[in-house]
Motif scaffolding. Structure first.
Motif, PDB file in Angstrom:
ATOM      1  N   MET A  31       0.841  -1.195   0.000  1.00 36.63           N
ATOM      2  CA  MET A  31       0.000   0.000   0.000  1.00 36.63           C
ATOM      3  C   MET A  31       0.882   1.252   0.000  1.00 36.63           C
ATOM      4  SD  MET A  31      -2.992   1.064   2.705  1.00 36.63           S
ATOM      5  CE  MET A  31      -1.873   1.390   4.062  1.00 36.63           C
ATOM      6  N   HIS A  32       1.863   1.278   0.870  1.00 35.95           N
ATOM      7  CA  HIS A  32       2.773   2.426   0.968  1.00 35.95           C
ATOM      8  C   HIS A  32       3.539   2.625  -0.334  1.00 35.95           C
ATOM      9  CE1 HIS A  32       6.531   4.519   2.044  1.00 35.95           C
ATOM     10  NE2 HIS A  32       5.713   5.225   2.819  1.00 35.95           N
ATOM     11  N   ASP A  33       4.086   1.540  -0.888  1.00 39.28           N
ATOM     12  CA  ASP A  33       4.877   1.624  -2.113  1.00 39.28           C
ATOM     13  C   ASP A  33       4.053   2.126  -3.300  1.00 39.28           C
ATOM     14  OD1 ASP A  33       7.022   0.687  -0.661  1.00 39.28           O
ATOM     15  OD2 ASP A  33       7.029  -1.318  -1.571  1.00 39.28           O
ATOM     16  N   SER A  34       2.759   1.785  -3.326  1.00 40.84           N
ATOM     17  CA  SER A  34       1.911   2.181  -4.450  1.00 40.84           C
ATOM     18  C   SER A  34       1.296   3.570  -4.264  1.00 40.84           C
ATOM     19  CB  SER A  34       0.791   1.164  -4.648  1.00 40.84           C
ATOM     20  OG  SER A  34      -0.131   1.250  -3.583  1.00 40.84           O
ATOM     21  N   GLY A  35       1.345   4.091  -3.042  1.00 43.29           N
ATOM     22  CA  GLY A  35       0.726   5.379  -2.757  1.00 43.29           C
ATOM     23  C   GLY A  35      -0.774   5.288  -2.533  1.00 43.29           C
ATOM     24  N   ALA A  36      -1.272   4.077  -2.318  1.00 42.90           N
ATOM     25  CA  ALA A  36      -2.712   3.867  -2.114  1.00 42.90           C
ATOM     26  C   ALA A  36      -3.130   4.292  -0.714  1.00 42.90           C
ATOM     27  CB  ALA A  36      -3.058   2.394  -2.342  1.00 42.90           C
ATOM     28  N   ASP A  37      -4.428   4.577  -0.579  1.00 43.26           N
ATOM     29  CA  ASP A  37      -5.002   4.936   0.722  1.00 43.26           C
ATOM     30  C   ASP A  37      -5.395   3.705   1.532  1.00 43.26           C
ATOM     31  OD1 ASP A  37      -4.804   7.666   0.120  1.00 43.26           O
ATOM     32  OD2 ASP A  37      -6.734   7.632  -0.919  1.00 43.26           O
ATOM     33  N   ALA A  38      -5.711   2.604   0.842  1.00 39.06           N
ATOM     34  CA  ALA A  38      -6.081   1.351   1.492  1.00 39.06           C
ATOM     35  C   ALA A  38      -5.751   0.216   0.532  1.00 39.06           C
ATOM     36  CB  ALA A  38      -7.559   1.331   1.858  1.00 39.06           C
ATOM     37  N   MET A  39      -5.612  -0.986   1.086  1.00 36.49           N
ATOM     38  CA  MET A  39      -5.243  -2.130   0.262  1.00 36.49           C
ATOM     39  C   MET A  39      -5.716  -3.397   0.926  1.00 36.49           C
ATOM     40  SD  MET A  39      -2.623  -4.613  -0.059  1.00 36.49           S
ATOM     41  CE  MET A  39      -2.227  -5.640  -1.433  1.00 36.49           C
ATOM     42  N   ILE A  40      -6.134  -4.372   0.115  1.00 31.19           N
ATOM     43  CA  ILE A  40      -6.520  -5.693   0.604  1.00 31.19           C
ATOM     44  C   ILE A  40      -6.165  -6.726  -0.470  1.00 31.19           C
ATOM     45  CG2 ILE A  40      -8.896  -5.543  -0.269  1.00 31.19           C
ATOM     46  CD1 ILE A  40      -7.937  -7.187   3.037  1.00 31.19           C
ATOM     47  N   SER A  41      -5.858  -7.925  -0.039  1.00 29.03           N
ATOM     48  CA  SER A  41      -5.666  -9.046  -0.960  1.00 29.03           C
ATOM     49  C   SER A  41      -6.873  -9.960  -0.839  1.00 29.03           C
ATOM     50  CB  SER A  41      -4.396  -9.828  -0.613  1.00 29.03           C
ATOM     51  OG  SER A  41      -3.253  -9.045  -0.851  1.00 29.03           O
ATOM     52  N   ALA A  42      -7.319 -10.488  -1.979  1.00 26.70           N
ATOM     53  CA  ALA A  42      -8.486 -11.361  -1.985  1.00 26.70           C
ATOM     54  C   ALA A  42      -8.481 -12.210  -3.255  1.00 26.70           C
ATOM     55  CB  ALA A  42      -9.768 -10.525  -1.918  1.00 26.70           C
ATOM     56  N   ARG A  53     -11.040 -17.621  -8.260  1.00 26.03           N
ATOM     57  CA  ARG A  53     -10.006 -17.746  -7.229  1.00 26.03           C
ATOM     58  C   ARG A  53      -8.647 -17.203  -7.667  1.00 26.03           C
ATOM     59  NH1 ARG A  53     -11.227 -20.232  -2.059  1.00 26.03           N
ATOM     60  NH2 ARG A  53     -13.291 -21.073  -2.257  1.00 26.03           N
ATOM     61  N   ALA A  54      -8.641 -16.293  -8.644  1.00 27.39           N
ATOM     62  CA  ALA A  54      -7.401 -15.624  -9.024  1.00 27.39           C
ATOM     63  C   ALA A  54      -7.008 -14.699  -7.873  1.00 27.39           C
ATOM     64  CB  ALA A  54      -7.591 -14.835 -10.312  1.00 27.39           C
ATOM     65  N   ASP A  55      -5.769 -14.767  -7.457  1.00 29.96           N
ATOM     66  CA  ASP A  55      -5.265 -13.950  -6.346  1.00 29.96           C
ATOM     67  C   ASP A  55      -5.103 -12.506  -6.814  1.00 29.96           C
ATOM     68  OD1 ASP A  55      -4.309 -13.357  -3.837  1.00 29.96           O
ATOM     69  OD2 ASP A  55      -2.272 -14.032  -4.250  1.00 29.96           O
ATOM     70  N   CYS A  56      -5.743 -11.585  -6.113  1.00 25.00           N
ATOM     71  CA  CYS A  56      -5.726 -10.174  -6.513  1.00 25.00           C
ATOM     72  C   CYS A  56      -5.355  -9.283  -5.335  1.00 25.00           C
ATOM     73  CB  CYS A  56      -7.108  -9.743  -7.006  1.00 25.00           C
ATOM     74  SG  CYS A  56      -7.656 -10.582  -8.489  1.00 25.00           S
ATOM     75  N   ASP A  57      -4.753  -8.160  -5.657  1.00 26.96           N
ATOM     76  CA  ASP A  57      -4.551  -7.080  -4.704  1.00 26.96           C
ATOM     77  C   ASP A  57      -5.467  -5.950  -5.135  1.00 26.96           C
ATOM     78  OD1 ASP A  57      -2.555  -8.395  -3.246  1.00 26.96           O
ATOM     79  OD2 ASP A  57      -0.969  -7.647  -4.554  1.00 26.96           O
ATOM     80  N   LEU A  58      -6.220  -5.407  -4.190  1.00 30.55           N
ATOM     81  CA  LEU A  58      -7.123  -4.292  -4.457  1.00 30.55           C
ATOM     82  C   LEU A  58      -6.564  -3.066  -3.759  1.00 30.55           C
ATOM     83  CD1 LEU A  58      -8.898  -7.008  -4.444  1.00 30.55           C
ATOM     84  CD2 LEU A  58     -10.814  -5.454  -4.361  1.00 30.55           C
ATOM     85  N   PHE A  59      -6.379  -1.985  -4.527  1.00 30.92           N
ATOM     86  CA  PHE A  59      -5.826  -0.741  -4.008  1.00 30.92           C
ATOM     87  C   PHE A  59      -6.865   0.360  -4.139  1.00 30.92           C
ATOM     88  CE2 PHE A  59      -2.263  -3.227  -5.561  1.00 30.92           C
ATOM     89  CZ  PHE A  59      -1.323  -3.110  -4.543  1.00 30.92           C
ATOM     90  N   ASP A  68      -5.325  -5.616  -9.093  1.00 27.14           N
ATOM     91  CA  ASP A  68      -4.081  -6.088  -9.701  1.00 27.14           C
ATOM     92  C   ASP A  68      -3.953  -7.593  -9.522  1.00 27.14           C
ATOM     93  OD1 ASP A  68      -1.486  -6.643 -10.531  1.00 27.14           O
ATOM     94  OD2 ASP A  68      -0.561  -5.062  -9.340  1.00 27.14           O
ATOM     95  N   HIS A  69      -3.869  -8.294 -10.650  1.00 24.70           N
ATOM     96  CA  HIS A  69      -3.612  -9.738 -10.636  1.00 24.70           C
ATOM     97  C   HIS A  69      -2.322  -9.981 -11.412  1.00 24.70           C
ATOM     98  CE1 HIS A  69      -4.010 -14.042 -10.976  1.00 24.70           C
ATOM     99  NE2 HIS A  69      -4.028 -13.953 -12.291  1.00 24.70           N
ATOM    100  N   ASN A  70      -1.227 -10.156 -10.684  1.00 28.00           N
ATOM    101  CA  ASN A  70       0.086 -10.422 -11.292  1.00 28.00           C
ATOM    102  C   ASN A  70       0.440  -9.427 -12.391  1.00 28.00           C
ATOM    103  OD1 ASN A  70       0.375 -12.687  -9.629  1.00 28.00           O
ATOM    104  ND2 ASN A  70      -0.631 -14.009 -11.116  1.00 28.00           N
ATOM    105  N   GLY A  71       0.198  -8.145 -12.140  1.00 29.00           N
ATOM    106  CA  GLY A  71       0.537  -7.107 -13.103  1.00 29.00           C
ATOM    107  C   GLY A  71      -0.572  -6.773 -14.086  1.00 29.00           C
ATOM    108  N   ALA A 148     -23.199  -3.068 -12.408  1.00 29.33           N
ATOM    109  CA  ALA A 148     -22.387  -4.277 -12.501  1.00 29.33           C
ATOM    110  C   ALA A 148     -21.696  -4.484 -11.163  1.00 29.33           C
ATOM    111  CB  ALA A 148     -21.363  -4.138 -13.628  1.00 29.33           C
ATOM    112  N   GLY A 149     -21.040  -5.597 -11.024  1.00 29.46           N
ATOM    113  CA  GLY A 149     -20.333  -5.863  -9.781  1.00 29.46           C
ATOM    114  C   GLY A 149     -19.165  -6.796  -9.999  1.00 29.46           C
ATOM    115  N   VAL A 150     -18.242  -6.709  -9.088  1.00 29.19           N
ATOM    116  CA  VAL A 150     -17.127  -7.651  -9.060  1.00 29.19           C
ATOM    117  C   VAL A 150     -17.039  -8.165  -7.629  1.00 29.19           C
ATOM    118  CG1 VAL A 150     -15.409  -5.812  -8.730  1.00 29.19           C
ATOM    119  CG2 VAL A 150     -14.688  -8.020  -9.647  1.00 29.19           C
ATOM    120  N   THR A 151     -16.838  -9.470  -7.517  1.00 30.53           N
ATOM    121  CA  THR A 151     -16.903 -10.135  -6.216  1.00 30.53           C
ATOM    122  C   THR A 151     -15.572 -10.799  -5.897  1.00 30.53           C
ATOM    123  OG1 THR A 151     -19.236 -10.572  -6.599  1.00 30.53           O
ATOM    124  CG2 THR A 151     -18.175 -11.839  -4.861  1.00 30.53           C
ATOM    125  N   PHE A 152     -15.150 -10.642  -4.638  1.00 27.63           N
ATOM    126  CA  PHE A 152     -13.912 -11.235  -4.150  1.00 27.63           C
ATOM    127  C   PHE A 152     -14.185 -12.027  -2.885  1.00 27.63           C
ATOM    128  CE2 PHE A 152     -12.844  -7.465  -6.512  1.00 27.63           C
ATOM    129  CZ  PHE A 152     -11.810  -7.903  -7.327  1.00 27.63           C
TER     130      PHE A 152
END
Length: 182
Positions: A31-42, A53-59, A68-71, A148-152
Motif C-alpha cells: 500500500m505504501h509503495d503504491s501510494g494507495a489509501d487502502a489495500m486488501i488481498s483477496a 479464485r485468481a489472487d488479486c490485490d485491491l488498491f 491487480d492480478h500479477n501485473g 455491474a459488480g465484481v466479487t472477491f
C-alpha cells in the motif's frame, strides 16, 4: 485430555495471529509503495476477466480502485462506484439454492452507501450449514450505464476487508457530485 485440546487451540490461534500479522505488514508495504489509501488481498470470484479464485490485490486511491492480478490491472473509477459491501455466505445463500450469480452482484437500494439485495426472490429463512465464506462486493456502473459488480473472497482478514470496504464507501461519498432526487 482437556488440557491437550486447550493447549492445541491456543497454539493454533497464536500461529493464525502471527500469519495474519505478517500478511498485514506485507499489505501495508504494498500500500505504501503504491501510494494507495487502502489495500486488501483477496480471491476473484466473478465480475472481471479473471479466473475463479485468481489472487488479486485491491488498491484504493483518491479517484479509483485498482485490481491487480500479477501485473494485469483493472480500474474502477470512484465516480462510477455505487457501493462496496461485505457479505457472508450465510447472508447470501438459502438451503439448496445457489444465488451467488444473482445476489452477489445485487441491486443498489440506497444511493450513496447502498445495500445489496438482488436476486433474492423466493428465498426463505433456512440457512446453509457449514463453513461461511466472506465476500467483498464492489458495485459500479459499467460503460453501458448498467449496474455491474465484481466479487472477491477473503476469509483470512475480515477486519481489514471491512476497513477497506468502509474506506471505499467514504471515498465514494466524498466524490459524489450528482444530485439525488427522491
Amino acid at each position: 485430555m482437556f488440557y491437550v485440546i486447550a493447549f492445541s487451540i491456543v497454539v493454533v490461534l497464536i500461529v493464525v495471529i502471527l500469519i495474519n500479522r505478517a500478511g498485514n505488514k506485507e499489505m501495508d508495504r504494498k500500500m505504501h509503495d503504491s501510494g494507495a489509501d487502502a489495500m486488501i488481498s483477496a480471491f476473484h470470484i466473478e465480475g472481471i476477466g479473471l479466473g475463479r479464485r485468481a489472487d488479486c490485490d485491491l488498491f484504493l486511491f483518491s479517484d479509483k480502485v485498482v485490481i491487480d492480478h500479477n501485473g494485469r490491472k483493472f480500474e474502477i473509477l470512484l465516480a462510477r462506484m455505487r457501493a462496496a459491501v461485505v457479505k457472508t455466505e450465510q447472508e447470501i445463500y438459502e438451503k439448496d439454492k445457489s444465488v451467488v450469480g444473482r445476489a452477489l452482484i445485487g441491486t443498489l437500494l440506497v444511493p450513496g452507501w447502498g445495500t445489496i439485495v438482488g436476486g433474492m426472490s423466493g428465498i426463505g429463512t433456512k440457512k446453509v450449514k457449514g463453513k461461511s465464506n466472506t465476500y467483498l462486493i464492489l458495485n459500479f456502473v459499467n460503460n453501458n450505464g448498467k449496474l455491474a459488480g465484481v466479487t472477491f473472497l477473503n476469509n483470512f482478514n475480515i477486519i481489514r476487508v471491512n476497513k477497506f470496504c468502509e474506506a471505499v464507501n467514504n471515498k465514494i461519498s466524498e466524490n459524489k457530485t450528482e444530485t439525488v432526487i427522491l
